[in-house]
Design a protein around this motif. Structure first.
Motif, short mmCIF file in Angstrom:
data_model
loop_
_atom_site.label_atom_id
_atom_site.label_comp_id
_atom_site.label_asym_id
_atom_site.label_seq_id
_atom_site.Cartn_x
_atom_site.Cartn_y
_atom_site.Cartn_z
N PHE A 31 1.13 -0.91 0.14
CA PHE A 31 0.39 -0.39 -0.10
C PHE A 31 0.84 1.30 -0.22
N LYS A 32 0.22 1.90 -0.77
CA LYS A 32 1.62 3.40 -0.53
C LYS A 32 -0.03 4.53 0.07
N GLY A 33 0.81 5.54 0.54
CA GLY A 33 -0.13 6.17 1.13
C GLY A 33 0.41 7.57 1.46
N LYS A 34 -0.62 8.81 1.59
CA LYS A 34 -0.29 9.94 2.26
C LYS A 34 -1.04 10.72 2.62
N PHE A 35 -0.16 11.57 3.67
CA PHE A 35 -0.73 12.43 5.24
C PHE A 35 -1.70 13.36 4.94
N TYR A 36 -2.47 13.39 5.61
CA TYR A 36 -3.32 14.72 5.91
C TYR A 36 -3.80 14.73 6.75
N HIS A 37 -4.00 16.60 6.45
CA HIS A 37 -3.89 17.67 8.07
C HIS A 37 -5.89 17.77 7.94
N THR A 38 -6.68 17.17 9.15
CA THR A 38 -8.10 17.03 8.90
C THR A 38 -8.20 19.32 9.31
N ALA A 39 -9.85 19.47 9.49
CA ALA A 39 -9.89 20.78 9.57
C ALA A 39 -10.19 20.89 10.72
N GLY A 40 -10.39 19.49 11.83
CA GLY A 40 -10.87 18.93 13.26
C GLY A 40 -10.15 17.40 13.76
N SER A 41 -10.49 17.65 14.60
CA SER A 41 -10.29 15.83 15.33
C SER A 41 -10.51 14.82 15.16
N LEU A 42 -10.20 13.24 15.03
CA LEU A 42 -11.28 12.79 14.37
C LEU A 42 -10.44 11.42 15.95
N ALA A 43 -11.65 10.39 16.03
CA ALA A 43 -11.89 9.69 17.27
C ALA A 43 -11.96 7.92 16.81
N ILE A 44 -10.31 7.65 16.74
CA ILE A 44 -10.70 6.11 16.33
C ILE A 44 -11.25 5.09 17.39
N VAL A 45 -12.72 4.72 17.48
CA VAL A 45 -13.75 3.99 18.41
C VAL A 45 -13.79 2.72 18.40
N SER A 46 -13.60 1.94 19.34
CA SER A 46 -14.28 0.25 19.01
C SER A 46 -15.27 0.64 19.69
N VAL A 47 -16.51 -0.10 19.23
CA VAL A 47 -17.90 -0.31 19.66
C VAL A 47 -17.84 -1.71 19.96
N GLY A 48 -18.23 -2.13 21.12
CA GLY A 48 -18.67 -3.30 21.60
C GLY A 48 -20.13 -3.50 21.66
N PRO A 49 -20.34 -4.79 21.72
CA PRO A 49 -22.58 -4.81 22.53
C PRO A 49 -22.27 -4.43 23.87
N ASP A 50 -21.41 -4.02 24.79
CA ASP A 50 -22.00 -3.28 26.00
C ASP A 50 -21.00 -1.62 25.74
N GLU A 51 -20.51 -1.31 25.02
CA GLU A 51 -19.43 -0.07 25.99
C GLU A 51 -19.33 0.62 24.23
N ALA A 52 -18.30 1.73 24.44
CA ALA A 52 -17.84 1.55 23.28
C ALA A 52 -16.67 3.19 23.98
N ARG A 53 -15.66 2.61 23.34
CA ARG A 53 -13.82 2.72 24.01
C ARG A 53 -13.22 3.42 22.06
N VAL A 54 -13.07 4.50 23.37
CA VAL A 54 -11.82 5.70 22.10
C VAL A 54 -10.40 4.80 21.82
N GLU A 55 -9.82 4.77 21.03
CA GLU A 55 -8.84 3.90 20.78
C GLU A 55 -8.24 4.81 20.29
N ALA A 56 -7.67 5.95 20.32
CA ALA A 56 -7.03 7.27 19.62
C ALA A 56 -7.77 7.96 18.84
N VAL A 57 -7.25 10.27 19.35
CA VAL A 57 -7.63 10.57 19.26
C VAL A 57 -6.58 11.72 18.05
N SER A 58 -6.79 12.51 16.43
CA SER A 58 -6.27 12.22 15.51
C SER A 58 -6.14 13.88 15.32
N ASP A 59 -5.04 14.75 14.43
CA ASP A 59 -5.92 16.04 13.63
C ASP A 59 -5.29 15.66 11.91
#
Length: 87
Positions: A31-59
């Motif tokens: 794979f090849k890719g480029k880095f991009y900055h976002t206008a706001g923040s992104l959150a990577i969230v794991s969603v399970g049957p009983d809970e959701a957990r924030v794994e990472a936050v990035s811009d």
């Protein structure tokens, strides 16, 4: 450079630079890719049957494009191989 390891050894490689972007080789897929900055923040969230957990936050993020696979060059052959065949 970073070696990505698994239980039975390396499963991939990662190379990143500000000028050239990112290259990832993971289990035979490139794979090849480029880095991009976002206008706001992104959150990577794991969603399970009983809970959701924030794994990472990035811009910033990386958009990956599949380049090739070692499996693309494999071909299926039909036939049989018998003992004593010499051609």
């Amino acid at each position: 450079k970073m070696q990505l390891g698994g239980e039975v050894g390396a499963v991939g490689r990662l190379k990143a630079s500000k000028r050239k972007g990112m290259k990832i080789d993971l289990k035979g897929h490139s794979f090849k890719g480029k880095f991009y900055h976002t206008a706001g923040s992104l959150a990577i969230v794991s969603v399970g049957p009983d809970e959701a957990r924030v794994e990472a936050v990035s811009d910033s993020l990386v958009k990956l494009v599949h380049e090739s696979s070692i499996f693309d060059s494999e071909k299926m052959l039909k036939g049989t191989l018998e003992a004593g065949d010499s051609q």
